[in-house]
Design a protein around this motif. Structure first.
Motif, PDB file in Angstrom:
ATOM      1  N   TYR A 188     -16.405  -1.101  -0.469  1.00  0.00           N
ATOM      2  CA  TYR A 188     -16.332  -2.570  -0.488  1.00  0.00           C
ATOM      3  C   TYR A 188     -16.141  -3.158   0.914  1.00  0.00           C
ATOM      4  N   LEU A 189     -15.965  -2.282   1.897  1.00  0.00           N
ATOM      5  CA  LEU A 189     -15.626  -2.750   3.248  1.00  0.00           C
ATOM      6  C   LEU A 189     -16.763  -2.448   4.221  1.00  0.00           C
ATOM      7  N   ASP A 190     -17.007  -3.371   5.146  1.00  0.00           N
ATOM      8  CA  ASP A 190     -18.008  -3.143   6.169  1.00  0.00           C
ATOM      9  C   ASP A 190     -17.373  -3.506   7.516  1.00  0.00           C
TER      10      ASP A 190
ATOM     11  N   GLY B  34      -7.998   7.650  -4.777  1.00  0.00           N
ATOM     12  CA  GLY B  34      -7.449   6.329  -4.438  1.00  0.00           C
ATOM     13  C   GLY B  34      -7.248   6.167  -2.940  1.00  0.00           C
ATOM     14  N   HIS B  35      -7.384   4.918  -2.493  1.00  0.00           N
ATOM     15  CA  HIS B  35      -7.140   4.571  -1.084  1.00  0.00           C
ATOM     16  C   HIS B  35      -5.727   5.005  -0.670  1.00  0.00           C
ATOM     17  N   SER B  36      -4.755   4.585  -1.432  1.00  0.00           N
ATOM     18  CA  SER B  36      -3.372   4.832  -1.040  1.00  0.00           C
ATOM     19  C   SER B  36      -3.034   6.323  -1.092  1.00  0.00           C
ATOM     20  N   GLU B  37      -3.499   7.031  -2.121  1.00  0.00           N
ATOM     21  CA  GLU B  37      -3.130   8.452  -2.207  1.00  0.00           C
ATOM     22  C   GLU B  37      -3.732   9.257  -1.051  1.00  0.00           C
TER      23      GLU B  37
ATOM     24  N   GLY C  46     -13.110 -11.705   4.425  1.00  0.00           N
ATOM     25  CA  GLY C  46     -12.931 -10.641   5.408  1.00  0.00           C
ATOM     26  C   GLY C  46     -11.498 -10.193   5.507  1.00  0.00           C
ATOM     27  N   LEU C  47     -11.321  -9.163   6.306  1.00  0.00           N
ATOM     28  CA  LEU C  47      -9.977  -8.658   6.582  1.00  0.00           C
ATOM     29  C   LEU C  47      -9.914  -8.357   8.071  1.00  0.00           C
ATOM     30  N   HIS C  48      -8.895  -8.892   8.732  1.00  0.00           N
ATOM     31  CA  HIS C  48      -8.621  -8.438  10.093  1.00  0.00           C
ATOM     32  C   HIS C  48      -7.561  -7.373   9.951  1.00  0.00           C
TER      33      HIS C  48
ATOM     34  N   THR D  94      -5.207   8.469  10.922  1.00  0.00           N
ATOM     35  CA  THR D  94      -5.031   7.795   9.625  1.00  0.00           C
ATOM     36  C   THR D  94      -6.373   7.346   9.073  1.00  0.00           C
ATOM     37  N   ARG D  95      -7.202   6.818   9.950  1.00  0.00           N
ATOM     38  CA  ARG D  95      -8.517   6.359   9.487  1.00  0.00           C
ATOM     39  C   ARG D  95      -9.363   7.558   9.009  1.00  0.00           C
ATOM     40  N   GLU D  96      -9.211   8.697   9.659  1.00  0.00           N
ATOM     41  CA  GLU D  96      -9.958   9.874   9.189  1.00  0.00           C
ATOM     42  C   GLU D  96      -9.512  10.276   7.786  1.00  0.00           C
TER      43      GLU D  96
ATOM     44  N   SER E 193     -12.171  -5.756  12.444  1.00  0.00           N
ATOM     45  CA  SER E 193     -12.492  -6.904  11.596  1.00  0.00           C
ATOM     46  C   SER E 193     -13.595  -6.457  10.659  1.00  0.00           C
ATOM     47  N   MET E 194     -13.382  -6.692   9.365  1.00  0.00           N
ATOM     48  CA  MET E 194     -14.364  -6.208   8.393  1.00  0.00           C
ATOM     49  C   MET E 194     -14.679  -7.273   7.364  1.00  0.00           C
ATOM     50  N   SER E 195     -15.887  -7.164   6.785  1.00  0.00           N
ATOM     51  CA  SER E 195     -16.175  -8.048   5.668  1.00  0.00           C
ATOM     52  C   SER E 195     -15.903  -7.271   4.381  1.00  0.00           C
TER      53      SER E 195
ATOM     54  N   MET F  39      -3.982   8.329   1.913  1.00  0.00           N
ATOM     55  CA  MET F  39      -3.165   8.084   3.106  1.00  0.00           C
ATOM     56  C   MET F  39      -1.871   8.881   3.103  1.00  0.00           C
ATOM     57  N   THR F  40      -1.428   9.325   1.930  1.00  0.00           N
ATOM     58  CA  THR F  40      -0.165  10.094   1.900  1.00  0.00           C
ATOM     59  C   THR F  40      -0.339  11.449   2.573  1.00  0.00           C
ATOM     60  N   ARG F  41      -1.582  11.793   2.936  1.00  0.00           N
ATOM     61  CA  ARG F  41      -1.795  13.077   3.625  1.00  0.00           C
ATOM     62  C   ARG F  41      -1.428  12.995   5.103  1.00  0.00           C
TER      63      ARG F  41
HETATM   64  C1  HEM Z   1      -9.410  -4.916   2.202  1.00  0.00           C
HETATM   65  C2  HEM Z   1      -8.930  -3.849   2.743  1.00  0.00           C
HETATM   66  C3  HEM Z   1      -7.660  -3.155   2.352  1.00  0.00           C
HETATM   67  C4  HEM Z   1      -6.807  -3.409   1.317  1.00  0.00           C
HETATM   68  C5  HEM Z   1      -6.895  -4.496   0.257  1.00  0.00           C
HETATM   69  C6  HEM Z   1      -5.771  -2.424   1.386  1.00  0.00           C
HETATM   70  C7  HEM Z   1      -4.738  -2.334   0.485  1.00  0.00           C
HETATM   71  C8  HEM Z   1      -3.839  -1.317   0.449  1.00  0.00           C
HETATM   72  C9  HEM Z   1      -2.914  -1.080  -0.606  1.00  0.00           C
HETATM   73  C10 HEM Z   1      -2.769  -1.941  -1.869  1.00  0.00           C
HETATM   74  C11 HEM Z   1      -2.244   0.021  -0.291  1.00  0.00           C
HETATM   75  C12 HEM Z   1      -1.192   0.730  -1.145  1.00  0.00           C
HETATM   76  C13 HEM Z   1       0.147   0.295  -1.063  1.00  0.00           C
HETATM   77  C14 HEM Z   1       0.816   0.052   0.252  1.00  0.00           C
HETATM   78  O1  HEM Z   1       0.385  -0.798   0.993  1.00  0.00           O
HETATM   79  O2  HEM Z   1       1.787   0.684   0.553  1.00  0.00           O
HETATM   80  C15 HEM Z   1      -2.703   0.475   0.995  1.00  0.00           C
HETATM   81  C16 HEM Z   1      -2.229   1.534   1.678  1.00  0.00           C
HETATM   82  C17 HEM Z   1      -2.635   1.896   2.933  1.00  0.00           C
HETATM   83  N1  HEM Z   1      -3.677   1.375   3.643  1.00  0.00           N
HETATM   84 FE1  HEM Z   1      -4.864  -0.055   3.023  1.00  0.00          FE
HETATM   85  N2  HEM Z   1      -5.988  -1.604   2.463  1.00  0.00           N
HETATM   86  C18 HEM Z   1      -7.141  -2.022   3.074  1.00  0.00           C
HETATM   87  C19 HEM Z   1      -7.726  -1.466   4.190  1.00  0.00           C
HETATM   88  C20 HEM Z   1      -7.165  -0.485   4.953  1.00  0.00           C
HETATM   89  C21 HEM Z   1      -7.724   0.015   6.178  1.00  0.00           C
HETATM   90  C22 HEM Z   1      -9.012  -0.459   6.819  1.00  0.00           C
HETATM   91  C23 HEM Z   1      -6.875   0.960   6.633  1.00  0.00           C
HETATM   92  C24 HEM Z   1      -7.095   1.699   7.926  1.00  0.00           C
HETATM   93  C25 HEM Z   1      -6.739   2.920   8.158  1.00  0.00           C
HETATM   94  C26 HEM Z   1      -5.757   1.050   5.699  1.00  0.00           C
HETATM   95  C27 HEM Z   1      -4.660   1.845   5.820  1.00  0.00           C
HETATM   96  C28 HEM Z   1      -3.732   2.006   4.861  1.00  0.00           C
HETATM   97  C29 HEM Z   1      -2.660   2.954   4.943  1.00  0.00           C
HETATM   98  C30 HEM Z   1      -2.333   3.806   6.155  1.00  0.00           C
HETATM   99  C31 HEM Z   1      -1.993   2.902   3.718  1.00  0.00           C
HETATM  100  C32 HEM Z   1      -0.880   3.748   3.128  1.00  0.00           C
HETATM  101  C33 HEM Z   1       0.176   4.081   3.803  1.00  0.00           C
HETATM  102  C34 HEM Z   1       0.662   5.471   3.563  1.00  0.00           C
HETATM  103  O3  HEM Z   1       1.001   5.842   2.445  1.00  0.00           O
HETATM  104  O4  HEM Z   1       0.642   6.155   4.565  1.00  0.00           O
HETATM  105  N3  HEM Z   1      -5.989   0.163   4.681  1.00  0.00           N
HETATM  106  N4  HEM Z   1      -3.703  -0.358   1.420  1.00  0.00           N
END
Ligand code: HEM
Length: 415
Positions: A392-394, A319-322, A350-352, A366-368, A254-256, A324-326
């Motif tokens: 932006y996350l805590d 980017g967050h999403s890129e 918040g986000l659960h 994945t988190r790493e 759970s995060m803010s 994760m593709t690793r």
């Molecule tokens: C407010 C918080 C977050 C938002 C708004 C968010 C949003 C997104 C968005 C828009 C994507 C890209 C598109 C998609 O879903 O396929 C994504 C991908 C992803 N997010 Fe988050 N995310 C958040 C937090 C997290 C957290 C805490 C994790 C924990 C590990 C996480 C794990 C992932 C993963 C694994 C993917 C990509 C999947 C992949 O390509 O393997 N996200 N997220």
């Protein structure tokens, strides 16, 4: 989409909960919730079998139910030998009352390390730990958690009350068994996801007063998530051998969320770059909340280790999403299914973050990748700044559970 005043009312009712919220929800709606089944054999063996019973968008991406409750449970010391039967009968009541779908009720029950300690059995999941140098979350010690999800707010609050003994009937089905003699209910968390809901709940800490969240966004940060190609399949996340074969594991953090800089100082370019990838931002690949991305938001130039490192060097941002593709398995699939939702618990945005995966190690890996500690430092990418959305996350709490297959869901390894 429901009109604003209704959406606003229902989210608040779920957040408050209790028998009076059930009555208020039922008074405000004429929707009928489809009844469940008398035949448990009709239901999937996997508690996490949700995807085929959920709504989908026009591209075929799974859309999570709109309303959610996480009901945390602690075992009563005096729970006796009838306890497993009470628990199973309580869950059977919900299945008789509500169709197993987003229009009825989808739910799971998970058990933690502390549960297995208290029944003197070996835990299939580790105790939670902080997963980054910069976080210091509470490590939840609850014994179990029930996740309730439905498009109908009345169904989630009523199902919760049925488990707690606060209502006599659930969707017209008599409630004979409850969890009251087995568990205490120390904490509930609530939330929502889906177009319109975050925009209606901007009057919370963490969202600037300018009310910047787009009306059609399913999440506070202004983009869609959960695209099909970036989610694992349910077969992939299912435990394939041993005591909990047919089950899965669940991690809940759970995060803010603090969106003041996100919306008031960052530009659209920065938001696209930090959420998806800088090449997306350069080429304006994301329209609005990202519906135009279909089922696969990432392109070849944003996938894998090399692409991410190159973006770190070239743009000083990843980017967050890129990132994760690793993390991919031998079939090039992600390791987990994200089923996360926003929240106004505690008056904060918040986000659960709830995810299911075969093992908690898959989540940790994945988190790493999200932390990208291996990339931060060498470039303008910092531990949290310009490093996806970390800034932006805590993270306030973490928890790990096992979701047994349905036939073992009532107090596995009971004493
Ligand atoms: C407010 C918080 C977050 C938002 C708004 C968010 C949003 C997104 C968005 C828009 C994507 C890209 C598109 C998609 O879903 O396929 C994504 C991908 C992803 N997010 Fe988050 N995310 C958040 C937090 C997290 C957290 C805490 C994790 C924990 C590990 C996480 C794990 C992932 C993963 C694994 C993917 C990509 C999947 C992949 O390509 O393997 N996200 N997220």
């Amino acid at each position: 989409m429901e009109p604003l005043s209704r959406r606003d009312f229902f989210v608040s009712a779920v957040a408050v909960g209790g028998a009076s919220a059930v009555t208020a929800c039922l008074d405000r709606t004429e929707d009928t919730v489809p009844r469940g089944t008398e035949s448990p054999e009709d239901l999937p063996r996997r508690q996490h079998a949700w995807d085929d019973h959920a709504a989908t968008d026009s591209h075929g991406n799974v859309e999570l139910p709109r309303h959610h409750v996480l009901l945390h449970l602690d075992l009563r010391e005096d729970a006796g030998e009838d306890a497993p039967r009470d628990v199973e009968d309580s869950f059977r009541t919900l299945e008789r009352a509500y169709d197993w779908s987003h229009e009825g009720l989808l739910f799971t029950v998970g058990y933690s390390h502390s549960y297995f300690d208290s029944v003197d059995a070996e835990s299939p999941v580790p105790e939670p730990e902080p997963l980054a140098d910069f976080e210091s979350p509470d490590l939840d010690g609850y014994d179990a958690v029930v996740h309730l999800a439905s498009d109908h707010p009345a169904a989630v609050v009523e199902a919760e009350e049925a488990l707690k003994g606060g209502v006599d009937e659930a969707n017209g089905v008599e409630v004979e068994d409850t969890l009251e003699d087995v568990f205490r209910f120390p904490e509930r968390r609530t939330g929502f996801v889906g177009a319109g809901l975050p925009a209606d709940h901007q009057d919370v800490d963490g969202v600037p007063d300018s009310e910047p969240v787009p009306e059609d966004s399913p999440l506070y940060m202004g983009f869609k998530s959960g695209f099909r190609e970036n989610q694992a399949g349910e077969d992939k996340v299912t435990i394939d051998e041993g005591r909990f074969e047919g089950g899965t594991t669940q991690q809940i953090s759970s995060m803010s969320i603090d969106l003041v800089q996100w919306y008031e100082q960052d530009t659209r370019w920065q938001r696209e770059a930090k959420m998806f990838c800088p090449a997306h931002a350069d080429e304006d690949r994301v329209e609005g909340v990202g519906d135009n991305l279909g089922t696969e938001p990432m392109t070849d130039d944003c996938k894998g280790e090399e692409a991410v490192r190159e973006h770190a060097r070239e743009y000083g941002t990843v980017g967050h999403s890129e990132k994760m593709t690793r993390v991919r398995d031998e079939d090039d699939d992600p390791l987990m299914i994200r089923r996360d939702f926003n929240s106004t618990d505690g008056g904060r945005a918040g986000l659960h973050f709830l995810a299911v995966q075969e093992s908690i190690d898959d989540f940790v890996e994945t988190r790493e990748a999200m932390n990208a500690a291996d990339i931060a430092g060498d470039t303008a990418v910092g531990a949290r700044t310009n490093n996806g959305i970390l800034q932006y996350l805590d993270v306030r709490s973490r928890a790990n559970y096992v979701l047994p297959p349905r036939e073992k869901r009532a107090l596995p390894d009971w004493r």
